[in-house]
Design a protein around this motif. Sequence first.
Motif: not given
Length: 147
Positions: A14-15, A24-27, A29, A32, A100
């Motif tokens: 993850k970005q 900002i830590m994407h987890i 959506n 997905d 993730r």
Amino acid sequence: MGETQIEGVILEKKQILDFSEGSIMHILNSTDEVFDDFGEAYFSSIKPGIIKGWKKHKKMILNLVVLVGEIRFVIHDNRSKSVTNGKFMDFNLSRNNYQRLTLMPGLWFAFECISSEESILLNIANIKHDDSEIERRELDKIKYFNN
């Protein structure tokens, strides 16, 4: 550290977007592939040297990320009809290895804080917590850790 892939375990890089003010830590959506539904999101902390487990969810899909510290995860597949029956998976997650972890129901898992500070993980689950859908075993019941 084991590299075996287990059916029903998905690790996805993850970005993290770093800015001078913070990150900002994407987890996860809703678009997905692993997204099933939203039941609840919660943080769990674990202190250095502590191992939590073994647990197995019968219905819950877990989507886990480690936000603070470093956590070692061990997954065990004892599902009789699984192509990976009897296998273990062992890996570490942290901000430096930001991924993730998606765990489908029916897999045993345990996790250990391997950093010198308390670690924090986030779970975004597809259902609300329900004690009746969880099985638990003592660490010595699944032979993996040196306890």
